[in-house]
Each structure stands twice: as structure tokens, then as C-alpha cells.
Scaffold this active site. Structure first.
Site, PDB file in Angstrom:
ATOM      1  N   GLY A 143      55.200  34.871  77.433  1.00 49.95           N
ATOM      2  CA  GLY A 143      53.931  34.380  76.909  1.00 49.95           C
ATOM      3  C   GLY A 143      52.775  34.732  77.831  1.00 49.95           C
ATOM      4  CB  VAL A 144      49.178  34.773  77.219  1.00 51.66           C
ATOM      5  CG1 VAL A 144      47.882  34.969  77.985  1.00 51.66           C
ATOM      6  CG2 VAL A 144      49.399  35.924  76.247  1.00 51.66           C
ATOM      7  N   GLY A 145      49.695  33.938  80.380  1.00 51.49           N
ATOM      8  CA  GLY A 145      49.264  32.916  81.344  1.00 51.49           C
ATOM      9  C   GLY A 145      49.912  33.051  82.697  1.00 51.49           C
ATOM     10  CD  GLU A 186      53.335  37.073  70.919  1.00 54.92           C
ATOM     11  OE1 GLU A 186      53.295  36.703  69.739  1.00 54.92           O
ATOM     12  OE2 GLU A 186      53.065  36.318  71.873  1.00 54.92           O
TER      13      GLU A 186
END
Lengths: 502, 502
Positions: A265-267, A291
Site C-alpha cells: 500500500g501507499v505510505g 498499485e
């Protein structure tokens, strides 16, 4: 240096951002490129100026569809112009978030992999205008996207008319990074022939009948991407637990020695995992099927630990973007950018055996995860692709610091106040305190594992007491709960500003 | 009539059920055939007798894996013998349910399509003995299953040893109904080449090294299947709303004129939908891609409205079974029985565009569905395949009567007490009151639609009042909730025996 983006089609359609904005309807549906970056920036700004000068509040109003999140240059300016009435499937800008949570904007949080079918099958309102950012447009209408693919192929296919922002801040060498393939839709679906992260099954451009291109606007505006932050101690601890788990699974033969493709995921926490992989001697070169690639992918490249990365977007800070541009020709053999129907496709994800790592807002003792709604009501950003990956992953991992707000909020609660990922799909929960492996455990064993391994120490007794109480009052019960007390931590936080008793 | 099931392998392995039961370990893991039917019956009964005579409570204890639910002859007798310690992935017999809810048996509710990978990858305990019901075993070890496929191919592949119950109550003409194909597992997955419900990609038997077959037991015991009940008025009303919706979608071009394959859960409401389809003039011959075919499929056949049905099990009442046997040779062109890795596979389901119809226990105003836990704690049966289908369906429909217990329980509540299907995956909610189409609606609009169209009249004001209150106290909020009051209907039911105020 070649003259960029010059051909008869470009010359015939070239116009100012103002002219393009003036051609948009006052109300209707706009769909844009963008998946954390790569959204149009010049036409939205011009549209906001038009609204300010020409509008009068309430005269303009749009349904806005995108890939995933965009930035201030699109969601921000249009939200501040009060021009968004309906938004899907994901967002992350503060002004729009506030309008969603105040009820001014209707927001439909959706699995990213579902959007294409909703548009193709006419479930959402049809698209009046698609606006896509490109690095080049050929005279036959081939559109070469910039650093994200997102929903652009579908939007271009189904929009009544198309506007292109030719962004000359991007090097033309981006051409060739994309693998554009849209699967046949149900009921005419056919297998998607991706069996390895580096398989290419499409073409490097989006095809568009030149007659449907209404206008082309040149711009040099870069995406705003926050500078990269080094992982903090909490993120590093979480990443350490993840790596230890992966190593353990390799030792037990449940993950092959060359590992499996990772989705991340992003972050910051996700970045920290990649940084730990780069640093760990035992980790072989990895594959990613994800993604968004962020700066941390360069840690892997520097350590010669990136075999290949499939993504839906390259979202680099200015420093990393400079590095990317320096190696843009060589990296085309390491990266591919796919549309989100493919990057997030359950068929491909399940087939390849992804290790999925996503961030939780809160997790409950039985393993349900809340990714979206703060205290059950306030939308944060959306579910994004986390459901697409979690549901079909080989191993689904959720990461979160054990507390927020300086310890006043516990990320481990008796019952999450909103469920985005159900107990059946959540396998591993990790906080800086430790890791709980929920696979094959019944609910009460899951609860003991999560409380013991993942909850912050100051919350463990509270959670144990709740569990023991729930077992008593629910007379056992497969998943013991006391609905009178299930949200007592959340309610205490609302009353006192802390989930801890005074 | 040929002598059934006679060949050198059968002769060499033939033994009594008692002898087979005596060869099973006292503790360990047993995995069996069965998916609503087709589970072994003779060996479990003999094992229960052995435990009673030879045991002493607590000396025997098993992990029991199956396809989906089985019957009294397996789950029932072993639960009463206190021999089940751990059970996955689904069940539906009262004694076992009670033991699960009292905490005596550890139960892991799981998506049916996940089980194969959990076993192959060593996440669950390995299988000591597989017991599968068959209609025939060839001398080279080809096992021809009876009326369900379930998990048998995987269990036979991974078990240390295999026992076969040759059930001669089934006609040998069942041979050829099955299409046994196990996909390559991640990371070596390849496309599954099913693009139409009637595609056959495997073989009609399960292959097994004869040396791993420890014993073969002959039996004539039939499965106990409840007699078919005609749809009641509530089920018929629900079915009527579903059909009206499908017709409306066809008119708007969102469902093709020849419709799409249907998946239909188990039970009366699902049967009612098929009965309505059979009776409605406008409905063309339909295709099914489902888990269980029940008696109602004969309504479709009688009306010449069944093009083809793919299933994981044929579960017929005695009357329907007689009809099935009468036409068993012709119906082989209309039915195929697949393993649950294929019947429930997200790749195939998404590709074909399934209309999925499953039953909800309760649904909340924002569209989350509880399929499993009564009042949040007590396990009913399990999620089964409902998640596999819902998550990847072209249209996901949930069906439930608007009330239970004579109106004392509302199936529409402010927040479900357990979430099995999240808002992002639930599209259509239907009760006998009406249908709510949630696609593309923001949460508050979903709430209005569900309350107005689906809630029972006596609960509408209560639910509207809750919603308006939640909007006020959550200061808007994307998904307005008041965590103090969110379970007030459930709590009132626990206190007074009714969700309605006195």
C-alpha cells in the site's frame, strides 16, 4: 533535443487550458487520468477560474470519476470551487474530504477493480468528457500516458469527447512503460494471460479515434509529491516483524525461497517494509505486483534487489524523479505500468500468489479491519485497492501502529466501527508490538493472539477483560460479544478524548 | 443390471465400515467428501460406535475438513460422540452448531474457494485420512464421485491415506457428470479456461494411486434431504421483486436478453426465484453457475427453461432424485459437477458475469450484510460460498424476509452485528417489501433506499429516526452513525424479546 509533441493532430487540436475549460459542460460527468499522480492539472485550474468568474455558486456541478486519488490540482481546486457533486472511487485531499464528510459531496467508495465494469455496463452516469494527461499523442490518436495508467483506457473508450493535457515536463522516454490491455467484459470475458509480473499482453498506448479528441492543451506542471520521509521507529518495527514472518514462512516451505510478488500500500509503513527488504542480507531480488511504486523502490534497486515491478503508477518525490529520469531507458526493463483493471484484477492476483500488505485504521480482536471510516462515520480516503488485493492474496497482511493520537486511540478494539475487510480475508495483523498470524484460528484464539501480540501494553488488560466478559455474557458464542459494551472504547474517546479510562 | 463396483482393486481393499473405522487414528485430521450431500455415512457411523465402545470421552478428537455442509450422518454423529475438536469451513447440523457456540469445538468459517490453497500450502494441519463417497473405483485408482464434488479432489491429493465409501444407492450413470480439474497453485497459476458454464476442462474422475487407498467400504445409505417445500408467500414476493429487477435491467441494456448465468444460494427463497423464472413467460432458457442444484431446477426443466447448469452438488429430495434417475442419461448434457475451487473461483465468476443471489441474516441501512452470526455472536452455518460469488459477481443480490420471529426481529438494522459482506460488494437488497438498488449511491442515499423499499413498515420510522439522529450527531459524516445507539434494536431484543418498543 527533439521538438516534443508536434504533428498534424496536435497542431489541429491545440488550444489553451481556458479554451478547453470553456468547452466543458456546466454540469455533467468528467472522468480523468490519475492514480496518485498523472491527473490533469491545467484544465481543472482553468475550469476553477471559469467557475469563479462566470459561475455563481451552484451553476457548475460535476460527477468526477478518476483512477484513485488525485491531488490539489484537481480534487482540491474543484472542491474549493464547489464544483464536485458526486465523486468515485477514491480521494485524499482535505477540502474534498471535508465536503464529503459534511454531506455536500456524494462519495461512493468502491473497489478500484470494479469501476471499469460499472462504467462499461452503464451503472454509473455516462462520461461527458474525459481529460487525460499524456506525454505524447500520435497523429492517428494513439495517446501515450504519463506516470500512471489508472482508469484512462476505459475513460477514453467510453467518454463522449476527450481532452488531452500534453505534459512536457515528462520525458518522451516514458513511452513504452505502459502495457495497456482491457479485458473483454462479462459475459464475453476471456482469460487474462498474465502469469508473471513482467508479462506484457497489450500495447504501450491508449487508442482513440482522433475525431473524438476535442482539444489538446500543453502544460509543464509537475505533480506535487511530498518529499520522502525516512521510516520512523514505529514503521521500522512493523517492517521488521513483517520480514521476520516472511523469513519464517520461507523456512517452513510455505513461501518459496525466491519469495512471491509483493503488493504494498501507499505510505510510510509500506515504504519501511521495502527499505527493510533492501537492507536484509537474506532477502533475494524481489518482484512486485502493486498499485503504486514510491521512492522506496530505489532502495531495492540500489541493493540490486528488484527483479521486476508491475504497478499502476510511479509516484516519486522530486529527488526520486530525478533519479528515475537519469535511468529512464534502463528502467523500462524493470517496470511496467498497467491499467487498474489489470493491476488490481482478482484473476491475476490469485493466480500469481501475492503477498499483500495494506494499512489498517483499526482492527478488532476477531480480525475485521477498518480501512476507511474514523470512528465509524468520517471517511478518510477510501478502500482503494486494498480489498482487491486482500481478498485474493496468497497472504494478506494488515499493518498499523498500535496506537494513534499519542496513545489516546488504540488501533486494536473490541469491534471495529466500520468493516472493510472481513475476518475471512484478513490473515496477518502487524503493529510495532508484534505480529498475529490468524490463519486457521477460531475467533477466540484470534482474539488472544491479536491482544497479546499486537495491542499496545496499556490497552491489553482492557481488551482481555472485554473478551472474558463477552465470553461470559454471550454464553460462549462462536464470536463472543456484548453489544452493550462493544464500542465502549470508541464512546469513551468521544466523551473524554481518550480510549483509556481516566 | 451389471454387477456394480467389482474389480481387483475393489476386491483387494474391501472391508467393513467397522474395520475401516478401526484403522483411523484416535486423534488427527480427517477430511471428507460432501457438499450439502455426498459425504461418507457408513464409516462415520462405525467410528462413532467405536468411540462409544472403545473410547471414553476425550480419547478421540479430530480436525474435520469437508467441502461445505454435510449431514447428521457425519457432523451429527461425530459431534454427539464428542469427537470433533476443530471444524472448517462450513456446517449446518444442530448438535455441532451448539458445540461451536458453546466453545467446545473450534470452528473456522472460511470462504469455500480458499480451502484448497490452505491445504496445499500447509496452512492447515495435514490430512491423515480422506474419506470420500464414490459410485465407482476403477482398478487403476480412478475414483468416480457421487452427487457432489466439493473438496474431494484436493483431499484425495493431499491425504496420507484414502478410504472410499462405495455407495451403491447411486446409479453408475453418475459417471461422467463430474468435471474434475484442479488449477495449478500460486505462484505457478495458469488461466482457467472456462468461459461458458458448459465448458469441460478436466476429467470425470479423481485420480488416486491405488497404493494410497487403504480401504473400500460398500454401503447403500442415501443422503437425507428434506422434502421440498413449495415457496411461501414471502419467498414468492421476494422472487417477484428479483424477476422484476432483472427484466428492468434487460430493458435498460444492462443485462443481455439471453440473461447471464445465475448463482443461487441454498434454501426456500432461492428455490422461489427459480420457480418464478420457470413460470414467467418472458424469461428465456437460463444458465446457472452455482454451488448447489436443488429440486427447483426441475421447474426450469419442465418449463424448458434450463439451458445448462454448472454446480458443485446435486442435492435433491427423494421425489426429485427419482426424477433425476429417470433422466440421468439425458441430463448429463445439461449438468456438470465441479470441484469448489472451480465452482467458486473468482477468476471464472468475474469473467462470466454472474447474477449472484444469496441469503442475508440481516442487512444494515448502509448495505453491509450479516450472513453468519445471530445477534453478533452465535454462528448459524458459515459464510460458505456467498463471499466468493458476491465479491466477483456482475450483480450481487441479497435476499431476506424483512422480519423474523413473527415481526420481533427486523432484518434491516442500523448496523449489522457482524459483517460478512461489505458495502462495496453488496449491490441489491431484496425483501418481500421491495428492492433497493444500491449501485452508485452514496451511503445516505443507500440508507433511504433500503429503509423505504426493504424495511418492514413497523420498523421504518424507527430506522428513519435513527438515520436522521445519526446525521445530526455525527455532524454529517460520510456514513452517519451514533455508536451509543447503533445496536439499540439488538439490545432491545435481548432485553425484551422484541426489537420494537413496548
Amino acid at each position: 533535443m527533439p521538438i516534443q509533441n508536434d504533428n498534424p493532430l496536435v497542431r489541429s487540436k491545440l488550444m489553451s487550458a481556458e479554451d478547453a475549460a470553456s468547452l466543458l459542460p456546466r454540469t455533467g460527468t468528467i472522468a480523468t487520468s490519475g492514480f496518485t499522480n498523472g491527473h490533469p492539472k491545467a484544465i481543472p485550474a482553468a475550469l476553477a477560474r471559469r467557475i469563479a468568474s462566470d459561475g455563481g455558486e451552484g451553476e457548475f456541478g460535476y460527477n468526477l470519476y478518476t483512477g484513485a486519488s488525485t491531488g490539489e490540482e484537481l480534487d482540491g481546486v474543484l472542491a474549493r470551487a464547489k464544483a464536485i457533486r458526486y465523486r468515485t472511487p477514491f480521494m485524499s485531499t482535505p477540502d474534498l474530504r471535508n465536503q464529503i464528510n459534511s454531506g455536500e459531496v456524494e462519495f461512493v467508495d468502491a473497489h478500484l477493480s470494479h469501476l471499469s465494469s460499472y462504467i462499461a455496463h452503464g451503472i454509473l452516469d455516462p462520461i461527458d468528457a474525459a481529460i487525460v494527461e499524456a506525454v505524447d499523442v500520435a497523429s492517428d490518436g494513439r495517446i501515450y500516458l504519463t506516470t500512471s495508467s489508472g482508469m484512462s483506457p476505459t475513460f477514453v473508450a467510453y467518454a463522449r469527447e476527450v481532452f488531452v493535457e500534453l505534459n512536457e515536463a515528462h520525458p518522451l522516454e516514458l513511452k513504452g512503460y505502459h502495457d495497456i490491455f482491457l479485458p473483454e467484459l462479462a459475459p464475453h470475458g476471456r482469460p487474462i494471460h498474465i502469469t508473471s509480473v513482467d508479462d506484457r499482453i497489450g500495447v504501450p498506448y491508449v487508442s482513440c479515434d482522433p475525431g473524438r479528441i476535442r482539444g489538446i492543451v500543453k502544460t509543464h506542471r509537475r505533480d506535487h509529491v511530498e518529499p520522502f520521509r525516512k521510516p520512523d521507529a514505529v514503521s521500522a518495527a512493523i517492517a521488521g516483524h513483517v520480514l521476520e514472518f516472511v523469513r519464517h514462512e520461507v523456512a517452513f516451505g510455505r513461501i518459496p525461497k525466491n519469495l512471491l510478488p509483493f503488493q504494498s500500500g501507499v505510505g510510510n509503513v509500506a515504504n519501511a517494509v521495502l527499505a527493510e527488504m533492501a537492507a536484509a542480507d537474506w532477502v533475494p531480488p524481489v518482484r512486485m505486483y502493486t498499485e503504486v511504486l514510491q521512492d522506496s523502490v530505489f532502495d531495492l534497486l540500489d541493493a540490486e534487489k528488484l527483479e521486476f515491478a508491475s504497478t499502476c503508477a510511479l509516484t516519486f518525490s522530486p529527488a526520486a524523479e530525478t533519479r528515475f529520469h537519469e535511468s529512464i531507458s534502463e528502467l523500462r526493463r524493470r517496470f511496467v505500468i498497467r491499467p487498474q483493471e489489470i493491476s488490481n484484477n482478482p484473476e491475476v492476483i490469485r493466480r500469481m500468489g501475492i503477498i499483500a500488505m495494506n494499512t489498517a485504521l483499526e482492527v478488532d480482536i476477531y480480525g475485521h479491519v477498518n480501512s476507511t471510516h474514523v470512528m465509524g462515520s468520517a471517511m478518510m480516503n477510501g478502500i482503494g485497492g486494498s480489498g482487491d488485493f486482500t481478498r485474493n492474496a496468497y497472504i494478506s497482511i494488515f499493518l498499523t501502529p498500535s496506537t494513534a493520537k499519542g496513545g489516546k486511540i488504540s488501533a486494536v478494539v473490541p469491534m471495529v466501527s466500520h468493516v472493510d475487510h472481513v475476518e475471512h480475508s484478513v490473515q496477518i495483523v502487524v503493529t510495532e508490538q508484534g505480529l498475529a498470524d490468524l490463519r486457521g484460528l477460531c475467533p477466540v484464539r484470534r482474539a488472544r493472539a491479536i491482544i497479546e501480540n499486537c495491542a499496545a501494553p496499556q490497552y491489553r488488560d482492557l481488551l482481555e477483560e472485554y473478551l472474558d466478559h463477552a465470553i461470559r455474557v454471550s454464553k460462549g458464542g462462536h464470536m463472543p460479544h456484548d453489544l452493550d459494551r462493544v464500542f465502549e472504547l470508541h464512546r469513551r474517546y468521544a466523551d473524554t478524548g481518550s480510549m483509556l479510562p481516566e
